[in-house]
Design an enzyme around this catalytic site. Structure first.
Site, PDB file in Angstrom:
ATOM      1  CB  THR A  94      43.108  14.256  -0.889  1.00 58.78           C
ATOM      2  OG1 THR A  94      44.053  13.924  -2.094  1.00 58.78           O
ATOM      3  CG2 THR A  94      41.862  13.583  -1.311  1.00 58.78           C
ATOM      4  CE  LYS A 141      43.414  12.347  -5.682  1.00 50.66           C
ATOM      5  NZ  LYS A 141      44.788  13.097  -4.961  1.00 50.66           N
ATOM      6  CE  LYS A 167      44.004  11.873   3.514  1.00 52.04           C
ATOM      7  NZ  LYS A 167      43.302  12.788   2.820  1.00 52.04           N
TER       8      LYS A 167
END
Length: 378
Positions: A176, A252, A320
């Site tokens: 990701t 995503k 993150k």
């Protein structure tokens, strides 16, 4: 280390982007190159008979292909024409490598954890010490690491895969990351005569091992063509989202935005309910049958009810990913105040020492600052 929001709800309903399985979901381990807790570097349609549905074009004119797993698998002789390297043998990567191997591919695994590589070799795979060694003569290189920095290191760092990948081979990136970084890495690799497929994954470790992941992929037609046999072996659903890297990553990140917001909201709600003196087990029963329910509430709040914060998917994942969303939004001059607030909840939870615990620990953070008692509190 795994930085995804992938975890399943067992018998509970599954969303279109499956979130994985609670028995073997991904967690954040020590800082290292892995896509799961146990390690550190961590569809030719004829190959697996599958039904293909072509849906309406998405707003970005991305074609969508959805494949459904069949019992029949490609024969070993049919798949041995391609050699595959899997870089990163954490819970996700190990499962993906296992699925590929079971389908009949010749698979070489690589991880900075020698134990992970030894385990894969014991299970019948081949092992390599470096990405360069693993990628030598490989038709397909599957990278299952944490983030953009580790993906770049796997490709272009010391003993990187790009040094030895044959011309016309394909690199499948499952991390990701910011879509702009995916585009940059693709441009850099494609300039060398190799292909890059931007292919974030969803589904958890159990689905990875069963070859039943959801893959959100974008890249050139040549990249898809070269990668398709491997994609078929790894995915139950393959979404073809564009002809250039970055689209898969962007899809995503939208999923991660929603997942993070829903976890933060669910945690706030369950802690607030406890503050009101409500039976939170009954709250869970009522909300999951009501309009206020979400997949994340239904899936994550049992961790709070059980007082079990063993990391299936860690708080740091959303530190993150929601951070990436803030960066993307700032660049686009697009306001994202709801996800910004959710990011602060995850940051507070991490700062309180729970960064490597299950992401439902946001509820514990609320409880700690308000004096609320939750199950498992001492």
């Amino acid at each position: 280390m795994h930085l995804d929001a992938d975890i399943a709800g067992g018998a509970r309903r599954q969303p279109a982007l499956e979130q994985g399985t609670p028995e073997a979901a991904d967690v954040l381990a020590k800082p290292c190159l892995a896509h799961g807790r146990h390690a550190c570097l961590s569809h030719a349609l004829a190959a697996r008979p599958s039904r293909v549905i072509r849906c309406h074009e998405l707003p970005q004119r991305a074609a969508v292909r959805e494949t459904f797993v069949r019992i029949n698998r490609m024969s070993a002789s049919a798949s041995q024409d391609q050699r595959i390297a899997v870089i990163g043998l954490g819970s996700m990567g190990f499962g993906m490598a296992t699925s590929l191997k079971k389908t009949g591919f010749a698979v070489t695994g690589c991880d900075v954890s020698t134990d992970a590589v030894a385990r894969f070799v014991k299970d019948g795979g081949a092992g390599a010490k470096t990405p360069a060694e693993a990628a030598k003569d490989a038709d397909v290189v599957v990278s299952v690491v944490v983030n953009a920095a580790q993906t770049e290191a796997v490709l272009f760092g010391k003993d990187g895969a790009a040094e030895t990948m044959p011309k016309d081979s394909v690199f499948i990136s499952s991390a990701t990351m910011d879509p702009d970084v995916a585009r940059r890495l693709a441009k850099q690799l494609e300039a060398t005569g190799r292909h890059y497929l931007d292919a974030p994954i969803s589904g958890g470790a159990q689905r990875a091992a069963q070859g039943e992941l959801t893959i959100l992929a974008s890249g050139s037609a040549a990249a898809f063509s070269k990668a398709r046999p491997a994609l078929d072996a790894m995915a139950a659903k393959l979404y073809e989202l564009g002809d250039a890297a970055g689209q898969g990553a962007a899809f995503k990140m939208i999923n991660q935005l929603l997942a993070g917001v829903h976890i933060a909201a669910a945690s706030e709600a369950i802690a607030f309910a406890a503050k009101q003196g409500l039976d939170i087990s009954k709250v869970y029963e009522v909300i999951t049958a009501s309009a206020g329910n979400s997949w994340m509430f239904e899936n994550r709040m049992p961790h709070v009810l059980d007082g079990d914060y063993t990391p299936r998917s860690a708080v740091e994942i959303f530190v993150k990913d929601l951070g990436i969303i803030q960066d993307m939004a700032r660049t686009a001059r697009f306001p994202v105040p709801v996800s910004a607030a959710a990011l602060q909840m995850f940051l507070m939870t991490s700062a309180a020492g729970m960064g490597r615990d299950d992401d439902a620990s946001v509820a514990r953070m609320y409880a700690q600052v308000t004096g609320v008692k939750l199950p498992g509190d001492k």
